[in-house]
Write an enzyme that holds these catalytic residues in place. Structure first.
Site, PDB file in Angstrom:
ATOM      1  CD  GLU A 123      -2.329  -1.198   2.864  1.00 58.69           C
ATOM      2  OE1 GLU A 123      -3.018  -1.884   3.373  1.00 58.69           O
ATOM      3  OE2 GLU A 123      -1.996  -0.225   3.842  1.00 58.69           O
ATOM      4  CB  CYS A 151       2.757   6.909   3.606  1.00 61.51           C
ATOM      5  SG  CYS A 151       3.119   5.562   4.762  1.00 61.51           S
ATOM      6  CB  CYS A 206       6.333  -6.056   8.242  1.00 60.61           C
ATOM      7  SG  CYS A 206       7.841  -5.300   9.456  1.00 60.61           S
ATOM      8  CB  CYS A 229       5.090  -4.260  15.962  1.00 59.10           C
ATOM      9  SG  CYS A 229       6.656  -3.925  15.692  1.00 59.10           S
ATOM     10  CB  CYS A 288       1.957  -3.080  13.485  1.00 60.65           C
ATOM     11  SG  CYS A 288       2.192  -2.758  11.641  1.00 60.65           S
ATOM     12  CB  CYS A 347      -0.803   0.156  10.008  1.00 63.25           C
ATOM     13  SG  CYS A 347      -1.669   1.412  11.167  1.00 63.25           S
TER      14      CYS A 347
END
Ligand code: SAH
Length: 416
Positions: free
Chosen positions: A154, A167, A174, A178, A181, A408
């Site tokens: 995105e 962004c 990822c 975390c 997220c 996110c």
């Protein structure tokens, strides 16, 4: 799984499919150290593991070679291999970086057969817009891209009165895990190539130049590596993309390095390396807690590089580059928003000197399936005031696009 719409679709409240996380918010009265509860996945699969290597979800090849992946010398060679004169390379660079196009039809200064051949060989379509969502009266535009191998990323373009900010994603998924997220719950699929990163930028810059956003034609002024992925875990491609962004036209977009922000969970060796690059990008450190006990829950890589090590490296970044560092702090209700944590953060930052850092508290953007929520506004206010009382410049991040899951990786998570 949502239907993929080939045309841009504005959906302000996308249907949410549950992703396998559930939050474990901690209780605790004011002033008490709360018990931290690691989020328990509802599918019983355990927390997402921290991972520096790509998942085994299918062997994925490299994206096809793109003009932007090549150095200026390699571009000349590639053009020559295609039987064209070296100066064509510069024409192509001008079209790409100055006119923001990779469309042969727009390259009218090249003979038709030449441009068709060069574009077919050097400008493969790397990104396909699968969905576009808008918010904030059209001034926030989020795009879900499908990559050549079906991976999804995105980017979000935001127009403000005096600047425009894109962004971008640096990885598909990822590996940093975390728990608050959305992207962290996906695991890492793969690193993006330089051209896949730069294509997100070209597309946004072109859209602004064409006046697609309200307010008339504009230039892209700012860029943040705050989309999907951990940029410093894809160091080479991210740095190459930064070089393309800052190089003056026609070798790059001519953006100012200081308007480019690289945000990291705190991969200390990579932060130290970034300091030595001689490109004064802005560094943002996702701290989210000033104490190792909680930070290891919120940012699992903290078990490898501690709060103090990450802060020392951030301070070193300031010393070497002269760039003031940002500390990101997602405020999560009853988790990390205690006044004593603001005090501890202020103390730890001041212990490393004055004027080198500012703090960006970010109201948590709740992810589907998580019971964690943003802090109470009064608690947020106290947190900010405490930091300011320590003399730390503090600005709450605006939460643009949260109604389109702007922050996110949630759009891609929905499709998994
Ligand atoms: N991997 C990089 C870039 C990630 S996104 C990093 O961690 O810094 C940019 C910022 O958004 C990070 O500070 C990240 O912790 C934060 N973030 C992630 N999920 C969030 C959420 N649900 N609400 C608020 N901020 C979030």
């Amino acid at each position: 799984m949502l239907d993929l719409m080939p045309e841009p679709v504005a959906r302000l409240t996308p249907a949410r499919t549950a992703i396998p996380i559930a939050g474990g918010a901690a209780g605790g009265r004011a002033g008490e150290r709360p018990v931290q509860v690691r989020p328990v996945p509802i599918d019983g699969g355990g927390p997402v593991p921290l991972s520096f290597s790509t998942s085994t979800r299918g062997a994925r090849g490299k994206p096809p070679r793109h003009f932007v992946d090549l150095t200026p010398e390699q571009r000349v060679e590639a053009v020559a291999e295609l039987g064209e004169k070296p100066f064509r390379s510069k024409q192509l660079a001008t079209h790409y970086f100055a006119h923001l196009t990779a469309d042969a039809a727009e390259m009218t200064d090249l003979p038709q057969a030449t441009r068709d051949r060069l574009v077919a060989a050097l400008f493969p379509d790397l990104l396909t817009a699968a969905r576009t969502l808008t918010a904030d009266a059209g001034t926030t535009v989020k795009t879900l891209w499908h990559l050549f191998d079906g991976a999804k990323v995105e980017s979000v373009l935001m127009r403000y009165p005096n600047r425009t900010t894109l962004c971008v994603s640096s990885q598909a998924g990822c590996g940093m895990a975390c728990p608050f997220c959305a992207t962290g719950q996906l695991g890492l699929t793969r690193n993006l190539s330089t051209a896949e990163i730069v294509e997100q930028v070209r597309s946004a810059a072109r859209s602004l130049a064409d006046g697609d956003l309200p307010g008339g034609p504009a230039r892209l002024s700012n860029l943040v590596f705050m989309g999907m992925g951990e940029p410093l875990a894809n160091y080479r491609a991210v740095m190459e993309s930064v070089r393309r962004l800052v190089a003056p036209a026609p070798d790059g977009f001519g953006m100012s390095a200081r308007n480019i922000t690289v945000s990291t969970v705190g991969l200390v060796p990579a932060m130290d390396k970034l300091a030595r690059e001689g490109i004064p990008v802005t560094l943002a450190l996702s701290l989210h807690a000033p104490d190792d006990e909680l930070r290891s829950e919120l940012v699992p890589v903290n078990t490898r590089w501690s709060v103090d090590e990450a802060l020392d490296s951030a301070r070193n970044y300031f010393e070497v580059t002269g760039r003031r560092v940002s500390i990101e702090y997602a405020l999560i209700k009853d988790m990390n928003d205690h006044a004593w944590r603001a005090d501890l953060l202020g103390t730890k930052l001041n212990a490393r000197g004055r004027g080198w850092v500012h703090v960006n508290p970010i109201p948590l953007n709740p992810t589907p399936g998580s019971i964690w929520t943003a802090s109470d506004p009064v608690v947020e206010r106290v947190f900010v005031d405490r930091l300011r009382a320590h003399g730390i410049p503090t600005t709450v991040r605006d939460t643009r696009g949260s109604d389109i899951d702007g922050a996110c990786g949630q759009l891609a998570a929905e499709e998994e």
